[in-house]
Design an enzyme around this catalytic site. Structure first.
Site, mmCIF file in Angstrom:
data_model
loop_
_atom_site.group_PDB
_atom_site.id
_atom_site.type_symbol
_atom_site.label_atom_id
_atom_site.label_comp_id
_atom_site.label_asym_id
_atom_site.label_seq_id
_atom_site.Cartn_x
_atom_site.Cartn_y
_atom_site.Cartn_z
ATOM 1 N N CYS A 65 0.443 -1.081 0.076
ATOM 2 C CA CYS A 65 -0.368 0.329 0.087
ATOM 3 C C CYS A 65 1.079 1.417 -0.061
ATOM 4 O O CYS A 65 2.016 1.274 0.235
ATOM 5 C CB CYS A 65 -0.993 0.109 1.630
ATOM 6 S SG CYS A 65 -1.701 -0.872 1.384
ATOM 7 N N ASP A 117 2.183 -9.908 9.305
ATOM 8 C CA ASP A 117 3.339 -9.918 7.675
ATOM 9 C C ASP A 117 4.441 -8.453 7.791
ATOM 10 O O ASP A 117 5.490 -8.501 8.141
ATOM 11 C CB ASP A 117 2.466 -10.158 6.945
ATOM 12 C CG ASP A 117 2.564 -9.506 4.967
ATOM 13 O OD1 ASP A 117 3.924 -10.370 5.538
ATOM 14 O OD2 ASP A 117 2.414 -9.419 4.535
#
Ligand code: ADP
Ligand code: SF4
Length: 695
Positions: A31, A266
């Site tokens: 992102c 993550d």
């Protein structure tokens, strides 16, 4: 300099289906808060990374259909053909620099509340949406499943037409529909798409097959799959179902991009996870497939990367954050310039950009997100107009260090004066606190660079007065003297000083940062932290105090401890850690009185008060800039010309206290803008304005 032969293996090409990566450096999807709203800015960011040597550059997640609308978050969008041009600049930029372009097609299922499109969210079973919106997702029937397969296929064809080389089928986090089908938690179906693991995997298998059939002649088809959800048997586990899914689909995709879910696992921060921390979960994958495997682990050390390849864990070194902090990481390894690597500090300020719906920013790399709109490059900077001029930087925190380094790179003759015995300011001081050692990389990188530059001098133990600055006579003076924490309670909740705090025994956050709090002062005593700052510090001081044997209570007007760290994906871990350490947490409370070993708290809703025992109070509230030197210099403005001073600027926390990322940015900006005409009436960057054509 030439490359160390030990790292040769990192520069071998890797075949991925019909395409070939020029080396093993692989920027996984991430992102960035640019995407569909700022496509030129996204392309600028990607061009720099491709030039920096990454073999593959991927997009962020890209909504593949209007039933997957994650507005207001700024992800990619490929709902129909009209979205294709938003990717053109990125694809062209990536290709121009010799890298492959990948796109992560995503359907977010019940994690897409569809606030803009107002479609009914989709899920394997009837389900409340992941956001707190009072909306439910509908269980998909067979027609919905057929539709979804067609939408994915159509999006893949569009991605191919846009020029992408690698097309993802995404199940990498629990935010995606294929993952919702695979998960026993979310899939309560009794048809051929539910029940057994084989049935739950069916949709994902079909999507991968459809995609291969549609675009596989020219494009590689990658899967991103989370092999473990780090929640034991409740979720996917790399020892059981996570492994079985890889077994079932082993040879189907052209590439396995494997990770753990959810995003906070993550992209774990350095405070809670080490470099290479995902190895234990993904280690099995290569034994089950002949296809190349990529994984992440905040890899910044070439030795760690080589070890991943040589030990057969990964074929490609995946990176999001290391590529953000240093887009030229591969080039620097290739050219034998290891000491020039700007290592990611694992703070997740980059993630916060996405969470607060703003363009990406980075603590270590102040040019991140500014490549297009300001024309900033992480490795290049304009030569000084007057290289004979001297720049004096006062204060060697993140702002001063960055300003000194960037000014020196421009060719100015730079003097950096620091009052203390060490460089690094707030970053080095934070590194003393539990779990924050990596903050010292902010100093380490800049000090290392500066010490090798012939046109930069560093003076330690040099607290400068206005007189001394005038005597020094540099043409440009940057005052980067930092800030100190207030002790009068003023912050967000209390706008005026709290007189009653004079009756309390107080300890400043600065004492913790300076490492001057002695164990005897706090051991066995009741310490209360009042956190009205809401970022890291209050929580980390609580952790430090618990470790020193204090009886700790954290009071905050917010609902959560370190509430802003929701944006850095750490809040859950911070609160869990404090609870496990026995810290008492008192949310929704402000300060109402103090004295005689007692603190009076007030409920933020009802003003109802209560008393708690308190030997020592640590107020983590607002800071005040250390601007005495600047003000003294301003008072002597008439003497500047005689002293040879043309400009005195305030930067970093001394200008306005904020994060380390803000301080680095502020220092960098001043160095870029020296001798530039600044017109405050003009927006200082390019913008991408919304089109008004519609259709
Ligand atoms: P920032 O985050 O803006 O870089 P910091 O608080 O990290 O600010 O750093 C400020 C630095 O400035 C500290 O290392 C401090 O010792 C130093 N400093 C403060 N006043 C002076 C001064 N008058 N002369 C030289 N150094 C100073
Ligand atoms: Fe790394 Fe922090 Fe930069 Fe993100 S913001 S890339 S975590 S240094």
């Amino acid at each position: 300099m030439s490359r160390d032969p030990r790292y040769d293996i990192l520069f071998e090409p890797v075949r991925i289906g019909p395409v070939t990566a020029r080396n093993r450096f692989y920027q996984v999807p991430h992102c960035n808060g640019l995407a569909r709203l700022h496509p030129q800015a996204a392309a600028g960011m990607r061009r720099v990374k491709a030039a920096g040597g990454w073999a593959v550059i991927n997009t962020e997640e890209v909504e593949l259909h209007h039933s997957s609308d994650v507005s207001p978050y700024i992800e990619g969008r490929l709902w129909d053909d009209r979205d294709i041009p938003t990717f053109q600049a990125s694809v062209d930029a990536i290709h121009a620099e010799g890298a492959l372009a990948g796109i992560e097609l995503a359907h977010n299922g019940f994690h897409a509340p569809n606030r803009y499109s107002r479609e009914v969210p989709l899920a394997p079973s009837h389900m409340m949406v992941g956001a707190l919106d009072p909306v439910q997702a509908r269980a998909m029937d067979k027609q919905d499943i057929a539709n979804l397969r067609r939408w994915h296929r159509d999006a893949a064809l569009r991605a191919k037409r846009a020029g992408f080389d690698i097309i993802y089928c995404y199940a990498g986090h629990d935010l995606t529909l294929p993952m919702h089908f695979i998960s026993r938690r979310y899939n309560h179906r009794s048809d051929e798409y539910g029940g057994s693991l084989e049935n739950r995997v069916r949709l994902y298998r079909e999507i991968i097959e459809d995609t291969k059939e549609a675009v596989g002649d020219r494009c590689a088809v990658a899967v991103r799959f989370a092999v473990d959800e780090v929640m034991g048997e409740e979720g996917l586990c790399s020892e059981t179902e996570g492994r079985e899914v890889v077994e079932m689909l082993a040879e189907l995709p052209d590439l396995w991009d494997v990770n753990v879910s959810d995003w906070s696992n993550d992209s774990v921060t350095a405070r809670f996870g080490e470099e290479g921390g995902q190895e234990q979960y993904v280690v099995f994958v290569k034994s089950l497939t002949s296809k190349p495997v990529v994984g992440v682990g905040r890899f910044t050390s070439p030795d760690a990367m080589v070890s991943q390849i040589k030990r057969g864990i990964l074929d490609l070194i995946g990176a999001a954050r290391p590529s953000i902090a240093d887009p030229f990481l591969p080039k620097k390894i290739e050219e034998g310039r290891i000491e020039d690597i700007r290592e990611c500090i694992g703070c997740n300020i980059c993630v916060s950009g996405d969470m607060i719906i703003a363009p990406i920013r980075c603590t270590q790399n102040p040019t991140k997100g500014e490549e297009w709109r300001k024309g900033w490059h992480p490795e290049e900077i304009a030569t000084a107009k007057s290289p004979e001029a001297q720049v004096l930087v006062v204060g060697a925190g993140p702002a001063g260090l960055e300003c000194a380094l960037s000014a020196a790179r421009r060719g100015y003759s730079v003097a950096l004066a620091e009052a203390g015995q060490a460089l690094g300011g707030i970053a080095a001081r934070m590194a003393r606190l539990p779990g924050l050692a990596s903050y010292d990389r902010v100093r380490g990188y800049r000090e290392g660079q500066l010490r090798r530059m012939a046109n930069a001098e560093i003076y330690l133990d040099s607290p400068l007065s206005a007189e001394e600055v005038l005597d020094f006579g540099a043409r440009f003076v940057a005052v980067a003297t930092g800030a100190r924490w207030r002790l009068d309670g003023v912050g967000r909740e209390h706008a005026l000083p709290l007189a009653f705090l004079e009756r309390a025994e107080l300890l400043s956050p600065d004492a913790f940062l300076d490492g001057t709090v002695e164990a005897e002062r706090v051991q066995g005593r009741k310490l209360v932290i009042y956190d009205d700052d809401h970022y890291l510090l209050g929580g980390v001081i609580a952790e430090a105090l618990a470790g020193m044997g204090a009886d700790v209570t954290l009071v905050t007007p917010a609902a959560d401890v370190s509430a802003w760290t929701h944006n850095t994906l750490e809040q859950g871990r911070i609160q869990t850690r404090l609870l496990e350490l026995g810290v008492t947490i008192r949310p929704h409370r402000t300060l109402a009185g103090a004295g005689n070993g007692v603190l009076t708290l007030a409920c933020v809703y009802t003003d109802k008060t209560e008393e708690i025992p308190c030997d020592v109070l640590v107020p983590v509230t607002a800071r005040l800039p250390e601007e005495a030197l600047f003000q003294a210099l301003k008072a002597r403005e008439d003497d500047w010309a005689d002293a040879g001073i043309a400009q005195v600027s305030l930067i970093g926390d001394a200008l306005a206290p904020a994060t380390v990322a803000h301080a680095v940015y502020s220092g960098h900006r001043l160095a870029r803008e020296l001798e530039e005409e600044i017109d405050l009436d003009v927006v200082p960057f390019r913008r991408e304005l919304p089109g008004i054509a519609g259709g």
